[in-house]
Motif scaffolding. Structure first.
Motif, PDB file in Angstrom:
ATOM      1  N   LEU A 194       0.807  -1.221   0.000  1.00  0.00           N
ATOM      2  CA  LEU A 194       0.000   0.000   0.000  1.00  0.00           C
ATOM      3  C   LEU A 194       0.839   1.270   0.000  1.00  0.00           C
ATOM      4  CD1 LEU A 194      -2.780  -0.968   2.565  1.00  0.00           C
ATOM      5  CD2 LEU A 194      -3.081  -0.578   0.118  1.00  0.00           C
ATOM      6  N   HIS A 195       1.919   1.272   0.766  1.00  0.00           N
ATOM      7  CA  HIS A 195       2.679   2.510   0.960  1.00  0.00           C
ATOM      8  C   HIS A 195       3.888   2.666   0.045  1.00  0.00           C
ATOM      9  CE1 HIS A 195       0.436   4.190   4.303  1.00  0.00           C
ATOM     10  NE2 HIS A 195       0.243   2.941   4.690  1.00  0.00           N
ATOM     11  N   ASP A 196       4.346   1.600  -0.554  1.00  0.00           N
ATOM     12  CA  ASP A 196       5.544   1.669  -1.383  1.00  0.00           C
ATOM     13  C   ASP A 196       5.445   2.700  -2.520  1.00  0.00           C
ATOM     14  OD1 ASP A 196       8.245   0.544  -1.916  1.00  0.00           O
ATOM     15  OD2 ASP A 196       7.295   0.066  -3.839  1.00  0.00           O
ATOM     16  N   PRO A 197       4.336   2.764  -3.249  1.00  0.00           N
ATOM     17  CA  PRO A 197       4.287   3.737  -4.350  1.00  0.00           C
ATOM     18  C   PRO A 197       4.327   5.193  -3.886  1.00  0.00           C
ATOM     19  CG  PRO A 197       2.519   2.122  -4.560  1.00  0.00           C
ATOM     20  CD  PRO A 197       3.150   1.908  -3.225  1.00  0.00           C
ATOM     21  N   HIS A 198       3.985   5.446  -2.632  1.00  0.00           N
ATOM     22  CA  HIS A 198       3.878   6.818  -2.137  1.00  0.00           C
ATOM     23  C   HIS A 198       5.068   7.245  -1.283  1.00  0.00           C
ATOM     24  CE1 HIS A 198      -0.210   6.395  -3.523  1.00  0.00           C
ATOM     25  NE2 HIS A 198      -0.350   5.324  -2.763  1.00  0.00           N
ATOM     26  N   ALA A 199       5.960   6.341  -0.999  1.00  0.00           N
ATOM     27  CA  ALA A 199       7.049   6.628  -0.060  1.00  0.00           C
ATOM     28  C   ALA A 199       8.131   7.486  -0.689  1.00  0.00           C
ATOM     29  CB  ALA A 199       7.656   5.328   0.446  1.00  0.00           C
ATOM     30  N   ASN A 200       8.646   8.382   0.127  1.00  0.00           N
ATOM     31  CA  ASN A 200       9.816   9.165  -0.220  1.00  0.00           C
ATOM     32  C   ASN A 200      10.936   8.652   0.677  1.00  0.00           C
ATOM     33  OD1 ASN A 200      11.811  11.010  -0.682  1.00  0.00           O
ATOM     34  ND2 ASN A 200      10.624  12.804  -0.087  1.00  0.00           N
ATOM     35  N   PHE A 201      11.753   7.756   0.158  1.00  0.00           N
ATOM     36  CA  PHE A 201      12.748   7.066   0.970  1.00  0.00           C
ATOM     37  C   PHE A 201      13.837   7.996   1.491  1.00  0.00           C
ATOM     38  CE2 PHE A 201      10.677   3.647  -1.255  1.00  0.00           C
ATOM     39  CZ  PHE A 201      10.621   2.649  -0.308  1.00  0.00           C
ATOM     40  N   SER A 202      13.968   9.160   0.909  1.00  0.00           N
ATOM     41  CA  SER A 202      14.978  10.115   1.375  1.00  0.00           C
ATOM     42  C   SER A 202      14.492  10.951   2.554  1.00  0.00           C
ATOM     43  CB  SER A 202      15.378  11.050   0.227  1.00  0.00           C
ATOM     44  OG  SER A 202      15.928  10.308  -0.827  1.00  0.00           O
ATOM     45  N   ASP A 203      13.180  10.928   2.808  1.00  0.00           N
ATOM     46  CA  ASP A 203      12.592  11.713   3.894  1.00  0.00           C
ATOM     47  C   ASP A 203      12.136  10.781   5.011  1.00  0.00           C
ATOM     48  OD1 ASP A 203      11.280  13.473   5.547  1.00  0.00           O
ATOM     49  OD2 ASP A 203       9.700  13.980   4.107  1.00  0.00           O
ATOM     50  N   ASN A 252      10.729  11.463   7.670  1.00  0.00           N
ATOM     51  CA  ASN A 252       9.500  11.921   8.300  1.00  0.00           C
ATOM     52  C   ASN A 252       8.266  11.699   7.432  1.00  0.00           C
ATOM     53  OD1 ASN A 252      10.769  12.861  10.672  1.00  0.00           O
ATOM     54  ND2 ASN A 252      11.409  14.709   9.589  1.00  0.00           N
ATOM     55  N   ASP A 253       8.454  11.170   6.245  1.00  0.00           N
ATOM     56  CA  ASP A 253       7.336  10.894   5.347  1.00  0.00           C
ATOM     57  C   ASP A 253       6.464   9.786   5.945  1.00  0.00           C
ATOM     58  OD1 ASP A 253       5.945  10.952   2.726  1.00  0.00           O
ATOM     59  OD2 ASP A 253       6.807   8.942   2.521  1.00  0.00           O
ATOM     60  N   PRO A 254       5.136   9.997   6.039  1.00  0.00           N
ATOM     61  CA  PRO A 254       4.266   8.994   6.671  1.00  0.00           C
ATOM     62  C   PRO A 254       4.342   7.606   6.014  1.00  0.00           C
ATOM     63  CG  PRO A 254       3.069  11.041   6.319  1.00  0.00           C
ATOM     64  CD  PRO A 254       4.390  11.191   5.658  1.00  0.00           C
ATOM     65  N   SER A 255       4.411   7.558   4.703  1.00  0.00           N
ATOM     66  CA  SER A 255       4.498   6.260   4.028  1.00  0.00           C
ATOM     67  C   SER A 255       5.835   5.588   4.308  1.00  0.00           C
ATOM     68  CB  SER A 255       4.286   6.428   2.520  1.00  0.00           C
ATOM     69  OG  SER A 255       2.946   6.768   2.247  1.00  0.00           O
ATOM     70  N   THR A 256       6.881   6.365   4.375  1.00  0.00           N
ATOM     71  CA  THR A 256       8.204   5.813   4.683  1.00  0.00           C
ATOM     72  C   THR A 256       8.233   5.250   6.098  1.00  0.00           C
ATOM     73  OG1 THR A 256       9.219   7.415   3.176  1.00  0.00           O
ATOM     74  CG2 THR A 256      10.670   6.359   4.778  1.00  0.00           C
ATOM     75  N   ILE A 257       7.608   5.950   7.021  1.00  0.00           N
ATOM     76  CA  ILE A 257       7.549   5.484   8.415  1.00  0.00           C
ATOM     77  C   ILE A 257       6.793   4.157   8.489  1.00  0.00           C
ATOM     78  CG2 ILE A 257       6.568   5.987  10.692  1.00  0.00           C
ATOM     79  CD1 ILE A 257       7.161   8.997  10.052  1.00  0.00           C
ATOM     80  N   ARG A 258       5.686   4.058   7.780  1.00  0.00           N
ATOM     81  CA  ARG A 258       4.902   2.817   7.799  1.00  0.00           C
ATOM     82  C   ARG A 258       5.647   1.677   7.126  1.00  0.00           C
ATOM     83  NH1 ARG A 258      -0.993   3.685   8.956  1.00  0.00           N
ATOM     84  NH2 ARG A 258      -1.068   5.868   9.516  1.00  0.00           N
ATOM     85  N   LEU A 259       6.381   1.980   6.062  1.00  0.00           N
ATOM     86  CA  LEU A 259       7.191   0.946   5.411  1.00  0.00           C
ATOM     87  C   LEU A 259       8.274   0.436   6.351  1.00  0.00           C
ATOM     88  CD1 LEU A 259       7.682   2.279   1.779  1.00  0.00           C
ATOM     89  CD2 LEU A 259       6.542   0.181   2.457  1.00  0.00           C
ATOM     90  N   ALA A 260       8.957   1.354   7.015  1.00  0.00           N
ATOM     91  CA  ALA A 260      10.013   0.961   7.948  1.00  0.00           C
ATOM     92  C   ALA A 260       9.446   0.100   9.070  1.00  0.00           C
ATOM     93  CB  ALA A 260      10.704   2.200   8.512  1.00  0.00           C
TER      94      ALA A 260
END
Length: 125
Positions: free
Chosen positions: A5-14, A16-24
């Motif tokens: 769900l979150h991979d297409p929206h993640a900004n891996f360089s940020d 603090n990005d909500p999708s990146t946090i959920r992916l992690a």
């Protein structure tokens, strides 16, 4: 599912990005399950094949995080992520000793690593 769900929206360089946090968080949960199962004598061959797919997806996500950390020159984080990727490859390798699925997924992770990391390093030098 969280990764898909979150991979297409993640900004891996940020970070603090909500999708990146959920992916992690999702990757960390999968790694905790891997550590738990590796601490037992349970035979991985009896697990459903969906387990190895989850491990593969976590590994692919780790590679994307690793690429971002290398670009940001965060060497300590890159080393930690490399170790986590090796854990995923280890458990897939244990499964791959007796099934083709684990071996194929390791090969796909290595190809993704080559495309994402090694080609990125070649461009930066």
């Amino acid at each position: 599912a969280m990764i898909q769900l979150h991979d297409p929206h993640a900004n891996f360089s940020d970070s603090n990005d909500p999708s990146t946090i959920r992916l992690a968080s999702a990757v960390q949960s999968i790694l905790e399950l891997i550590y738990a199962i590796c601490a037992t004598s349970y035979d991985l061959i009896y697990l459903d094949h969906a387990s190895s797919f989850c491990w593969f997806v976590a590994g692919a996500t780790i590679i994307r995080f690793l690429k971002a950390k290398i670009c940001l020159k965060e060497e300590a984080e890159a080393a930690r992520l490399t170790q986590e990727l090796n854990v995923v490859k280890f458990v897939l390798g244990n499964l791959g000793d007796r099934t083709m699925i684990g071996l194929r997924q390791i090969k796909l992770l290595e190809e993704l690593y080559e495309d994402e990391i090694n080609s990125n390093l070649d461009r930066s030098t």
